[in-house]
Design a protein around this motif. Sequence first.
Motif, short mmCIF file in Angstrom:
data_model
loop_
_atom_site.label_atom_id
_atom_site.label_comp_id
_atom_site.label_asym_id
_atom_site.label_seq_id
_atom_site.Cartn_x
_atom_site.Cartn_y
_atom_site.Cartn_z
N LEU A 155 0.86 -1.19 0.00
CA LEU A 155 0.00 0.00 0.00
C LEU A 155 0.89 1.24 0.00
O LEU A 155 1.63 1.46 0.96
CB LEU A 155 -0.92 0.03 1.23
N GLN A 156 0.83 2.02 -1.05
CA GLN A 156 1.63 3.24 -1.11
C GLN A 156 0.71 4.44 -0.95
O GLN A 156 -0.27 4.61 -1.69
CB GLN A 156 2.39 3.33 -2.43
N ILE A 157 1.02 5.27 0.06
CA ILE A 157 0.26 6.48 0.33
C ILE A 157 0.86 7.62 -0.49
O ILE A 157 2.08 7.76 -0.59
CB ILE A 157 0.29 6.83 1.82
N HIS A 158 -0.02 8.43 -1.06
CA HIS A 158 0.45 9.49 -1.91
C HIS A 158 -0.54 10.64 -1.85
O HIS A 158 -1.71 10.43 -1.55
CB HIS A 158 0.56 8.97 -3.36
N GLY A 159 -0.06 11.86 -2.09
CA GLY A 159 -0.93 13.02 -2.12
C GLY A 159 -0.90 13.69 -3.48
O GLY A 159 0.01 13.50 -4.28
N PHE A 160 -1.92 14.48 -3.77
CA PHE A 160 -2.10 15.04 -5.11
C PHE A 160 -2.66 16.45 -4.97
O PHE A 160 -3.70 16.66 -4.34
CB PHE A 160 -3.06 14.15 -5.90
N ASP A 161 -1.96 17.42 -5.56
CA ASP A 161 -2.40 18.81 -5.54
C ASP A 161 -2.84 19.19 -6.96
O ASP A 161 -2.01 19.36 -7.85
CB ASP A 161 -1.26 19.71 -5.09
N PRO A 162 -4.16 19.30 -7.22
CA PRO A 162 -4.62 19.57 -8.59
C PRO A 162 -4.16 20.93 -9.11
O PRO A 162 -3.93 21.10 -10.31
CB PRO A 162 -6.14 19.48 -8.47
N ASN A 163 -4.03 21.91 -8.23
CA ASN A 163 -3.58 23.24 -8.68
C ASN A 163 -2.15 23.19 -9.18
O ASN A 163 -1.79 23.84 -10.16
CB ASN A 163 -3.72 24.25 -7.54
N PHE A 164 -1.32 22.44 -8.48
CA PHE A 164 0.08 22.28 -8.89
C PHE A 164 0.15 21.66 -10.28
O PHE A 164 0.95 22.06 -11.13
CB PHE A 164 0.81 21.42 -7.86
#
Length: 459
Positions: free
Chosen positions: A280-289
């Motif tokens: 399980l890999q946790i990741h974040g995502f910034d749509p504005n970036f």
Amino acid sequence: MVVARSATANSNAGGAAGRPGSGSHGTVAAKIASGQAGTDFPNEFNVPYAGPMLQPGDPATTMDNNSSFTYNGAIGLIYNLDANGGLGTPGPIDGHVDPRQIEDIGVMNGNIPAPLIAIDEDDELFLTLSNVGMIMRPDLFEQHTVHFHGYPNASAFYDGVPDASVAINIGGSFTYYYLSPDAGTYFWHCHITPPEHLQMGMVGQLYVRPRQNRVATGASLYAALQTQQNNLRTACNSATDILCSNPLPAINTLAAQVAGGKYAYNDGDGSTKYDVEYPLQIHGFDPNFHFVGMTFNPEGFSDMKDKYFLLNGRSYPDTVNPLPLETMSADGKNHFAQPLPSIITIKAGQRALLRISDLDVTEYQTLASLGIPMKVIALNAKLLRDQAGNNVSYNTNSITLAGGESLDVILDSCSVRAAAGTCTTPMATGTFYLYTPNLDHLSNDAENFGGLMTEVRIN
């Protein structure tokens, strides 16, 4: 684009045990498309494709037509047709490749996380990275690398940190070599402007299975670990080595290898035994970036703020979808975008090993388990033992990771186990939840009821 996988020295470098079927892309495409690891023996990897012409979007295109996709060789690898006096008869394999297949299958099938790599201790891994640039951003000239985070490389040359090794320019390729000395859960990512390239999906999972899996059935695990200490490359003498992280257990539990026994580490006492494993890999995502990057504007690194929180590239409810998730790319074809599902399925009485890694850029992440205790057995690929060999694993109902950390957790669906480890009272079947108690991470941007959550199903 990773265009080569691995050569293995000892044993099974195949798929992750217990993985449900899923879809992806890559060089060993059929394995990845079925949720297995992207690793191969050389005699399997170095086989040119001899079937029907590969279609743009494969393996997604072929699988959408309800037919099987079985090719496991290197994408684009062909025989040298210039050999034998130019008569057109196939010659030896010498690195000739078909660039169309590499573009259609290796490049257009970009996904997050990047292909999973699973190998055994003592395996030798060869990984070739080719930098083909970005069709949507021809103005960029960025290099790329592969950095195996936390991995004990023998040479800085292959470490992927450009200050101390090498970086790959557009149009170039480089083959990394690794020897796997230590079992554990690691991960790999690009080390060029990491905040940006991690956000763009250049992160993948890597784990190394222990030698203990290869101990003969009926043999003592303690004695096997004792023998391993004679190997100077990985010896762990806690009396003289303050960095020793895997000493002999303080207590010989007389545990013996069982047929098909699988362990997370060389524990010597059977304490890290499991039945199925789930990375399980946790990741974040910034749509504005991402938006400013797509519109040729400079990215504001100091303003990065994740709005989507992902497990294996998916937010809830997609985390419980066992099928591959597809999206249409620039060529008008569907391609697998999220290859690995995150739903966890355990038979009553079994143990599930969760190999959890966090490649988030801006946030700490917490995962909690309701109804099934989490037994934390390792942190950052190091077994939880003190210098005297005492087991310091612990039970908890939540764990917290920062970006760049990994944890190994065992979920046990047995309420009562006998001294020998057999389950006498399995848990009742049902659905449990693995989720974050950080409420603002349980949303998909402005939508509620999403984010960092999946299901644990006992059946």
